[in-house]
Design a protein around this motif. Sequence first.
Motif: not given
Length: 226
Positions: A60-61, A64, A99, A102-103, A106
Amino acid sequence: MPAWLQLMADSFWPLLKAGLQFTVPLTLISFFAGLLLAFAVALIRLFGPAPAVAVVRFYVWLIRGTPLLVQLFVIFYGLPNIGIVLDPLPAALIGFTLNVGAYNSEVIRGVIESIPKGQWEAAYSLSMTRWQAIRRTILPQAARVSVPPLSNAFIALVKDTSLAAVLTVPEIFQAAQRIAAVTYEPLVLYTEAALIYLVFSTVLSSAQVRLEKRFGKHAAFAGTSQ
């Protein structure tokens, strides 16, 4: 008829066809595959073992913290240097899916954490396991809350698919580029492409409003029936 208007009329179907054949499938497949990935990542972040949590947090880090365009370039133009060669469409699908995953992970994680602890306790009091509590109690409530942010992410993805043009995927923007290269009328073609994206986004925004109202009615009904 003015020449620019005739050009727009002549190019409308090729642009729309590119949207229907590539932009729409690319958006749908990437979003729903990314949503599954996001759900798995969110659950690992919340309940997974420490090593798995570290891996998904790094993922994720990384996603993002880097531009989507750079990610697409790395996948399509960079991976061949280590022997991994992908066609344009699969490369775009992988890039957009990672993409989105990952976004939206959250978003899903935040929504699940927003559910009051009393709901967990009520589920456990009925002898539910953690997974049963998630599936029967937490997720139905989380789904209603997540509709607006996930819908916004879907609409944003429709526009982001224009980046697939850099991978030579023949979607709307790539089709506009090809016609502009022949007609030398980039302003007309790019404006028309923008209008088609605008129509797609407007239709999806209208669907989002209806979906939010529908979930809102279900939520209200559930509240009055308790």
